[in-house]
Design a protein around this motif. Structure first.
Motif, PDB file in Angstrom:
ATOM      1  N   ASP A 225      -3.618  20.387  22.689  1.00 28.16           N
ATOM      2  CA  ASP A 225      -4.618  20.806  21.806  1.00 28.16           C
ATOM      3  C   ASP A 225      -3.967  20.817  19.829  1.00 28.16           C
ATOM      4  OD1 ASP A 225      -5.327  22.339  23.609  1.00 28.16           O
ATOM      5  OD2 ASP A 225      -3.802  23.803  24.151  1.00 28.16           O
ATOM      6  N   SER A 226      -3.634  20.091  20.019  1.00 28.40           N
ATOM      7  CA  SER A 226      -3.280  19.252  18.266  1.00 28.40           C
ATOM      8  C   SER A 226      -3.150  17.959  17.638  1.00 28.40           C
ATOM      9  CB  SER A 226      -1.569  19.643  17.723  1.00 28.40           C
ATOM     10  OG  SER A 226      -0.997  20.947  19.052  1.00 28.40           O
ATOM     11  N   GLU A 227      -3.551  18.243  16.966  1.00 29.82           N
ATOM     12  CA  GLU A 227      -3.162  16.832  15.716  1.00 29.82           C
ATOM     13  C   GLU A 227      -1.485  15.880  16.270  1.00 29.82           C
ATOM     14  OE1 GLU A 227      -3.844  14.019  11.715  1.00 29.82           O
ATOM     15  OE2 GLU A 227      -5.440  15.770  12.183  1.00 29.82           O
ATOM     16  N   THR A 228      -1.934  15.312  17.041  1.00 28.96           N
ATOM     17  CA  THR A 228      -0.818  14.719  17.289  1.00 28.96           C
ATOM     18  C   THR A 228      -0.041  13.000  16.815  1.00 28.96           C
ATOM     19  OG1 THR A 228      -0.297  15.331  19.332  1.00 28.96           O
ATOM     20  CG2 THR A 228       1.290  13.991  18.897  1.00 28.96           C
ATOM     21  N   TRP A 229       0.740  13.069  16.037  1.00 26.05           N
ATOM     22  CA  TRP A 229       1.041  11.929  15.666  1.00 26.05           C
ATOM     23  C   TRP A 229       2.285  10.921  16.797  1.00 26.05           C
ATOM     24  CZ3 TRP A 229       1.862  13.066   9.791  1.00 26.05           C
ATOM     25  CH2 TRP A 229       0.663  13.010   9.510  1.00 26.05           C
ATOM     26  N   MET A 230       2.244  10.054  16.932  1.00 24.12           N
ATOM     27  CA  MET A 230       3.365   9.542  17.548  1.00 24.12           C
ATOM     28  C   MET A 230       3.946   8.183  16.297  1.00 24.12           C
ATOM     29  SD  MET A 230       3.742  10.618  20.178  1.00 24.12           S
ATOM     30  CE  MET A 230       5.356   9.626  21.731  1.00 24.12           C
ATOM     31  N   LEU A 231       5.449   8.004  16.009  1.00 19.42           N
ATOM     32  CA  LEU A 231       6.260   7.291  14.833  1.00 19.42           C
ATOM     33  C   LEU A 231       7.127   6.499  15.547  1.00 19.42           C
ATOM     34  CD1 LEU A 231       5.140  10.509  13.521  1.00 19.42           C
ATOM     35  CD2 LEU A 231       6.809  10.170  12.744  1.00 19.42           C
ATOM     36  N   SER A 232       7.028   5.733  15.074  1.00 18.93           N
ATOM     37  CA  SER A 232       8.106   4.278  15.382  1.00 18.93           C
ATOM     38  C   SER A 232       7.928   3.644  14.053  1.00 18.93           C
ATOM     39  CB  SER A 232       7.605   3.531  16.652  1.00 18.93           C
ATOM     40  OG  SER A 232       6.664   2.900  16.397  1.00 18.93           O
ATOM     41  N   ALA A 233       9.319   3.441  14.329  1.00 26.16           N
ATOM     42  CA  ALA A 233      10.217   2.082  12.696  1.00 26.16           C
ATOM     43  C   ALA A 233       9.242   1.137  12.556  1.00 26.16           C
ATOM     44  CB  ALA A 233      11.798   1.416  12.743  1.00 26.16           C
ATOM     45  N   LEU A 234       8.147   0.416  13.771  1.00 21.74           N
ATOM     46  CA  LEU A 234       7.036  -0.642  13.706  1.00 21.74           C
ATOM     47  C   LEU A 234       6.361   0.051  13.166  1.00 21.74           C
ATOM     48  CD1 LEU A 234       5.622  -3.533  14.000  1.00 21.74           C
ATOM     49  CD2 LEU A 234       5.800  -3.087  16.563  1.00 21.74           C
ATOM     50  N   HIS A 235       4.908   0.819  13.517  1.00 23.53           N
ATOM     51  CA  HIS A 235       4.221   1.450  13.217  1.00 23.53           C
ATOM     52  C   HIS A 235       3.964   2.070  12.403  1.00 23.53           C
ATOM     53  CE1 HIS A 235       2.792  -0.713  16.785  1.00 23.53           C
ATOM     54  NE2 HIS A 235       3.289  -0.398  17.721  1.00 23.53           N
ATOM     55  N   GLY A 236       5.189   3.055  12.373  1.00 24.17           N
ATOM     56  CA  GLY A 236       4.797   3.815  11.608  1.00 24.17           C
ATOM     57  C   GLY A 236       4.418   5.063  12.044  1.00 24.17           C
ATOM     58  N   ILE A 237       3.606   5.661  11.316  1.00 27.03           N
ATOM     59  CA  ILE A 237       2.709   6.799  12.226  1.00 27.03           C
ATOM     60  C   ILE A 237       1.215   5.964  12.715  1.00 27.03           C
ATOM     61  CG2 ILE A 237       0.627   9.041  11.797  1.00 27.03           C
ATOM     62  CD1 ILE A 237       2.859   9.628   9.018  1.00 27.03           C
ATOM     63  N   ARG A 238       1.627   6.397  14.489  1.00 24.03           N
ATOM     64  CA  ARG A 238       0.079   6.127  14.318  1.00 24.03           C
ATOM     65  C   ARG A 238      -0.645   7.891  15.312  1.00 24.03           C
ATOM     66  NH1 ARG A 238       1.768   2.372  20.165  1.00 24.03           N
ATOM     67  NH2 ARG A 238       3.699   3.130  20.083  1.00 24.03           N
ATOM     68  N   LEU A 239      -2.014   7.304  15.054  1.00 26.78           N
ATOM     69  CA  LEU A 239      -2.525   9.096  15.312  1.00 26.78           C
ATOM     70  C   LEU A 239      -3.370   8.671  16.157  1.00 26.78           C
ATOM     71  CD1 LEU A 239      -4.115  11.452  14.394  1.00 26.78           C
ATOM     72  CD2 LEU A 239      -5.619   9.649  14.027  1.00 26.78           C
ATOM     73  N   VAL A 240      -2.492   9.961  17.362  1.00 29.08           N
ATOM     74  CA  VAL A 240      -2.919   9.934  19.082  1.00 29.08           C
ATOM     75  C   VAL A 240      -4.689  10.359  18.962  1.00 29.08           C
ATOM     76  CG1 VAL A 240      -3.176  10.882  21.182  1.00 29.08           C
ATOM     77  CG2 VAL A 240      -1.137  10.366  19.815  1.00 29.08           C
ATOM     78  N   THR A 241      -5.577   8.960  19.062  1.00 27.17           N
ATOM     79  CA  THR A 241      -6.479   9.031  19.131  1.00 27.17           C
ATOM     80  C   THR A 241      -7.541   9.858  20.360  1.00 27.17           C
ATOM     81  OG1 THR A 241      -6.984   6.699  19.805  1.00 27.17           O
ATOM     82  CG2 THR A 241      -7.338   7.896  17.529  1.00 27.17           C
ATOM     83  N   GLY A 242      -6.464  10.079  21.703  1.00 26.00           N
ATOM     84  CA  GLY A 242      -6.800  10.336  22.946  1.00 26.00           C
ATOM     85  C   GLY A 242      -5.898  10.348  23.815  1.00 26.00           C
ATOM     86  N   TRP A 243      -6.174  11.591  24.957  1.00 24.00           N
ATOM     87  CA  TRP A 243      -5.473  11.209  26.403  1.00 24.00           C
ATOM     88  C   TRP A 243      -5.804  10.535  27.388  1.00 24.00           C
ATOM     89  CZ3 TRP A 243      -0.635  12.783  24.284  1.00 24.00           C
ATOM     90  CH2 TRP A 243      -0.652  13.606  22.818  1.00 24.00           C
ATOM     91  N   LEU A 244      -5.271   9.557  27.851  1.00 23.50           N
ATOM     92  CA  LEU A 244      -5.560   9.813  29.292  1.00 23.50           C
ATOM     93  C   LEU A 244      -4.765  10.318  30.625  1.00 23.50           C
ATOM     94  CD1 LEU A 244      -7.000   7.684  30.804  1.00 23.50           C
ATOM     95  CD2 LEU A 244      -4.929   6.291  31.359  1.00 23.50           C
TER      96      LEU A 244
END
Length: 285
Positions: A225-244
């Motif tokens: 129900d939110s804009e969600t980001w997944m963070l890591s040292a490799l990618h930095g910020i990855r925006l979640v664009t879909g939920w499987l």
């Protein structure tokens, strides 16, 4: 060893001789038991938060018993880090990993950097978080690879881990941040999870921008129900664009504010700084 290339595999550093040697063939790869690891994205000699990676690895080594038969002392770890940083390339893209093996060896592995992604589809059914050492990278590496293989088989790029109560602890390889209106939300400060360097840098950006930061243990529903980001040292910020939700079906579109993740990613990337030996085994920016 005066130089190390990305084709050499892991390099073992001896605190007794101060020299490098190639790791034994059977020790190369993720099958080898590892008591502690850390890694970061290196682009043309610049890294985000390298001093924080250094401090996290030093703390992980200090707390590595009983996963390591021998735990190097703090002075040996600092000498290793100074030697390792001196070998980091100043050109190109790489994803170095520093390691403490179960035998107590300190190793550097210069690896090519995978492609960086700014978006990700997340498998929405979380795996029970059965990691033995969730606050230290390394001991649960094999289990994480198994989870990743399962998620990739579903055509997703990341998965979630859940506590027994059902709340989300982390992603398989990343940590979540999510937005509640204008409030950027993160896991509680004392949550039993990895001390994410990237999360700490993003929250520094939030403070600089006077963005309110909230703390909570989210459910899957809350993240969806939110804009969600997944963070890591490799990618930095990855925006979640879909939920499987169901393997084999189309992902459910995720909520987002256009341009927000890209703006914050640019601010995060601007924090990358040259690797500079500070004379004490660390690095500064």
């Amino acid at each position: 060893m005066s130089s190390v290339s990305m084709s050499d595999g892991p390099q073992v550093w001896s605190p007794r001789t101060g020299r490098w040697q190639s790791a034994a063939p059977e020790a190369v790869g993720t099958a080898a038991p590892l008591a502690a690891i850390d890694s970061w994205l290196l682009e043309d000699g610049r890294v985000r938060g390298l001093e924080r990676h250094r401090a996290r690895f030093a703390a992980a080594v200090a707390g590595a018993s009983p996963d390591a038969r021998h735990v190097p002392g703090a002075a040996d770890v600092e000498r290793f880090l100074k030697a390792a940083f001196a070998l980091l390339p100043t050109e190109g893209r790489s994803f170095p990993r520093i390691e403490l093996t179960a035998d107590g060896d300190l190793r550097l592995w210069l690896r090519p950097a995978p492609a960086v992604e700014d978006e990700v589809v997340v498998y929405a059914t979380p795996f029970p978080d059965r990691r033995r050492r969730p606050q230290r990278k390394g001991p649960d590496l094999a289990r994480q690879h198994q989870w990743r293989s399962a998620v990739e088989a579903f055509d997703a790029g990341e998965g979630l881990l859940a506590a027994p109560a059902g709340t989300i602890t982390e992603g398989i390889w990343s940590t979540p941040l999510w937005w509640d209106g204008d409030v950027l939300c993160a896991l509680p400060r004392r949550a039993p999870v990895l001390d994410s360097v990237t999360r700490s840098l993003v929250l520094d950006v939030a403070r600089e921008l006077d963005v309110e930061v909230g703390r909570a243990e989210p459910s899957v529903g809350r993240l969806r129900d939110s804009e969600t980001w997944m963070l890591s040292a490799l990618h930095g910020i990855r925006l979640v664009t879909g939920w499987l939700l169901v393997p084999g079906s189309a992902p459910e579109p995720a909520l987002r504010v256009p341009g927000r993740a890209a703006e914050w990613q640019a601010r995060l990337q601007a924090l990358a700084a040259p690797v500079v030996d500070d004379g004490g085994g660390g690095a500064q920016r």
